[in-house]
Design a protein around this motif. Structure first.
Motif, mmCIF file in Angstrom:
data_model
loop_
_atom_site.group_PDB
_atom_site.id
_atom_site.type_symbol
_atom_site.label_atom_id
_atom_site.label_comp_id
_atom_site.label_asym_id
_atom_site.label_seq_id
_atom_site.Cartn_x
_atom_site.Cartn_y
_atom_site.Cartn_z
ATOM 1 N N LYS A 395 -6.571 9.931 12.952
ATOM 2 C CA LYS A 395 -5.734 9.107 12.061
ATOM 3 C C LYS A 395 -4.751 8.281 12.897
ATOM 4 O O LYS A 395 -4.451 7.131 12.579
ATOM 5 C CB LYS A 395 -4.962 9.980 11.100
ATOM 6 C CG LYS A 395 -5.823 10.722 10.119
ATOM 7 C CD LYS A 395 -4.994 11.188 8.915
ATOM 8 C CE LYS A 395 -5.851 11.996 7.976
ATOM 9 N NZ LYS A 395 -5.981 13.413 8.356
ATOM 10 N N ALA A 396 -4.263 8.855 13.980
ATOM 11 C CA ALA A 396 -3.286 8.148 14.827
ATOM 12 C C ALA A 396 -3.953 6.983 15.540
ATOM 13 O O ALA A 396 -3.343 5.933 15.735
ATOM 14 C CB ALA A 396 -2.667 9.120 15.827
ATOM 15 N N ILE A 397 -5.220 7.177 15.928
ATOM 16 C CA ILE A 397 -5.932 6.092 16.624
ATOM 17 C C ILE A 397 -5.981 4.832 15.751
ATOM 18 O O ILE A 397 -5.787 3.720 16.217
ATOM 19 C CB ILE A 397 -7.358 6.543 17.034
ATOM 20 C CG1 ILE A 397 -7.237 7.573 18.173
ATOM 21 C CG2 ILE A 397 -8.213 5.349 17.460
ATOM 22 C CD1 ILE A 397 -8.535 8.049 18.749
ATOM 23 N N GLU A 398 -6.169 5.073 14.433
ATOM 24 C CA GLU A 398 -6.233 3.923 13.516
ATOM 25 C C GLU A 398 -4.964 3.080 13.572
ATOM 26 O O GLU A 398 -4.985 1.878 13.322
ATOM 27 C CB GLU A 398 -6.421 4.412 12.077
ATOM 28 C CG GLU A 398 -7.829 4.895 11.790
ATOM 29 C CD GLU A 398 -7.912 5.571 10.427
ATOM 30 O OE1 GLU A 398 -7.012 5.331 9.597
ATOM 31 O OE2 GLU A 398 -8.870 6.331 10.224
ATOM 32 N N LEU A 399 -3.853 3.728 13.877
ATOM 33 C CA LEU A 399 -2.580 3.003 13.903
ATOM 34 C C LEU A 399 -2.387 2.172 15.166
ATOM 35 O O LEU A 399 -1.522 1.311 15.232
ATOM 36 C CB LEU A 399 -1.408 3.992 13.810
ATOM 37 C CG LEU A 399 -1.181 4.711 12.483
ATOM 38 C CD1 LEU A 399 -0.007 5.662 12.627
ATOM 39 C CD2 LEU A 399 -0.890 3.687 11.390
ATOM 40 N N MET A 400 -3.153 2.498 16.196
ATOM 41 C CA MET A 400 -2.925 1.829 17.485
ATOM 42 C C MET A 400 -3.500 0.417 17.467
ATOM 43 O O MET A 400 -4.494 0.161 16.811
ATOM 44 C CB MET A 400 -3.614 2.612 18.588
ATOM 45 C CG MET A 400 -2.972 3.956 18.818
ATOM 46 S SD MET A 400 -3.857 4.769 20.112
ATOM 47 C CE MET A 400 -2.635 5.849 20.717
ATOM 48 N N ASN A 401 -2.873 -0.477 18.203
ATOM 49 C CA ASN A 401 -3.507 -1.787 18.326
ATOM 50 C C ASN A 401 -3.697 -2.135 19.810
ATOM 51 O O ASN A 401 -3.174 -1.439 20.702
ATOM 52 C CB ASN A 401 -2.736 -2.854 17.553
ATOM 53 C CG ASN A 401 -1.332 -3.009 18.086
ATOM 54 O OD1 ASN A 401 -1.127 -2.900 19.283
ATOM 55 N ND2 ASN A 401 -0.391 -3.263 17.197
#
Ligand code: AMP
Length: 432
Positions: A395-401
């Protein structure tokens, strides 16, 4: 004696013992049970908490109870409410299949339930001396049919000032019954009680060395008084899964250390003589269910404290009463598990150490106080365990850009780890 089977106990009692998982009698049980199950006799058992003394007297006491009679047939006197409740619990487990329940009677709780319980019929009563006297005087507790009167931790009852109450109760017990006295030590006062009220008592004693588990590792740290609180933190930090009791000499030390540890974020609580009943029970419950894993207490407040799986017993200072040392550390390393008994020793107490070694016939090894580096490594390894157990990171990966990622993509992994470690344990690194 190798097994309970040799004792020809009644089937319901044998079933309870099996259900409790007691495989063989403890040393005090092996010595006391054949005597107490045999011909009626008065008895002195010298044994401390943790030796299995409660079952040593409860098993033969239960065999003497007529479950059909509603009269009080056994009375057990305990120094504290905690011990009274623990003894009640153990008797209820042992008496489960014999249909015998114990009624606890102690100060600090209402009279109404106690009177109802007594009126309803209580073959076994477990209580503290003060409240029992009240009931005897009110006429709500009748000792006329008493077969067995048991004094548990007689030395402690006397040192807590219950001497007059003991005299009053003992002098009211019928001559036809027996008195079984259990005590960790045979002080002059205990001897006087025994000489006055017991008739030709049989006596057994477990050696202090037998009381100490073989799996307890006894260690001491040589230190200055002022360094002790910090050492305690380090010991808790480097332990695998600390679940321990810290003994202090005075109530003031207990409260100071508890405040210090809570302030540092440890899950600590305390027991001392000035706490009221409800707050003591709350503390005990949080320690049992492990919302608190550090319990700080005085010797007296900890009497009868029977909690399983204690990993550490720490002597904030060595007890002046040498027997207390055995009493304290007997609480860890039960049932073959590994446990640590750690003492913080100042220069003025070094002499005591040798005396304790002689008394317990064991070696207490000097150890080095864990360094800050040891503590740090331990905390990093605990962090790593949590890190590896992490499962919801997708889920945290989704937040990364990409922009963020570009900032760390050239960074060596150890630097990324080090930065996160610093972020997770800021208190550890916030020094110049
Ligand atoms: P006590 O010394 O009576 O406070 O008992 C200490 C603990 O030892 C209690 O938790 C008992 O349930 C347990 N215990 C007593 N007798 C035995 C036994 N024969 N085998 C294993 N555990 C026992």
């Amino acid at each position: 004696m190798e097994s309970f089977k040799e004792l020809n106990l009644s089937a319901p009692l044998m079933k309870s013992i099996e259900e409790l998982g007691y495989e063989k009698p403890s040393p005090i049980q092996a010595q006391a049970l054949p005597i107490l199950l045999g011909e009626a006799t008065d008895f002195i058992g010298l044994a401390a908490t943790g030796t299995g003394k409660t079952a040593a007297y409860s098993i033969p006491m239960l065999e003497r109870i007529d479950p059909k009679s509603k009269k009080v047939q056994a009375l057990i006197l305990c120094p504290t409410r905690e011990l009274a409740l623990q003894v009640t619990g153990q008797i209820n487990l042992l008496g489960k299949f014999s249909g015998v329940k114990a009624l606890p009677i102690y100060g600090g709780s209402g009279y109404r339930d106690q009177i109802d319980g007594l009126r309803h019929g209580a073959p076994v009563v477990v209580g503290t001396p003060g409240r029992l006297i009240d009931h005897i005087e009110k006429g709500t507790l009748d000792l006329g049919d008493l077969k067995t009167l048991i004094l548990d931790e007689a030395d402690e009852m006397i040192s807590m000032g219950f001497r007059d109450e003991l005299d009053a109760i003992l002098s009211k017990a019928p001559d036809s019954g027996n008195i079984w006295l259990f005590s960790a030590t045979m002080s002059n006062d205990v001897r006087r009680v025994a000489d006055t009220y017991l008739t030709k008592p049989a006596q057994v004693q477990v050696n202090r060395t037998e009381m100490l588990s073989q799996t307890v590792e006894q260690i001491y740290y040589f230190t200055k008084e002022s360094n002790k609180p910090e050492i305690i933190c380090k010991l808790i930090d480097v332990a695998e899964d600390f679940y321990g009791i810290i003994f202090c000499q005075t109530k003031a030390l207990v409260t100071d250390l508890t405040d210090y540890l809570i302030d540092k974020g440890y899950k600590a609580d305390c027991l001392h003589g000035d706490k009221d009943q409800r707050s003591r029970e709350r503390t005990m419950q949080s320690f049992r269910d492990r919302t608190v894993n550090v319990l700080i207490c005085t010797d007296v407040a900890s009497r009868g404290l029977d909690v399983k799986d204690i990993t550490h017993v720490i002597n904030y200072s060595l007890p002046r009463e040498l027997d207390s040392y055995v009493h304290r550390i007997g609480r860890t390393a039960r049932s073959g598990q590994k446990g640590y008994a750690i003492s913080l020793v100042t220069a003025s107490h070094k002499g005591l150490l040798t005396r304790i070694e002689r008394l317990t016939k064991s070696r207490i090894i000097e150890a080095m106080v864990p360094s800050r580096r040891d503590v740090g490594q331990k905390r990093v390894s605990q962090l790593l365990t949590k890190f590896l157990a992490q499962t919801s990171h997708l889920k945290a990966i989704e937040l990364m850009n990409d922009e963020w990622l570009s900032q760390i993509s050239d960074m060596p992994p150890e630097e990324i780890a080090a930065r996160f470690i610093t972020l997770c344990m800021p208190d550890f690194f916030d020094f110049a």
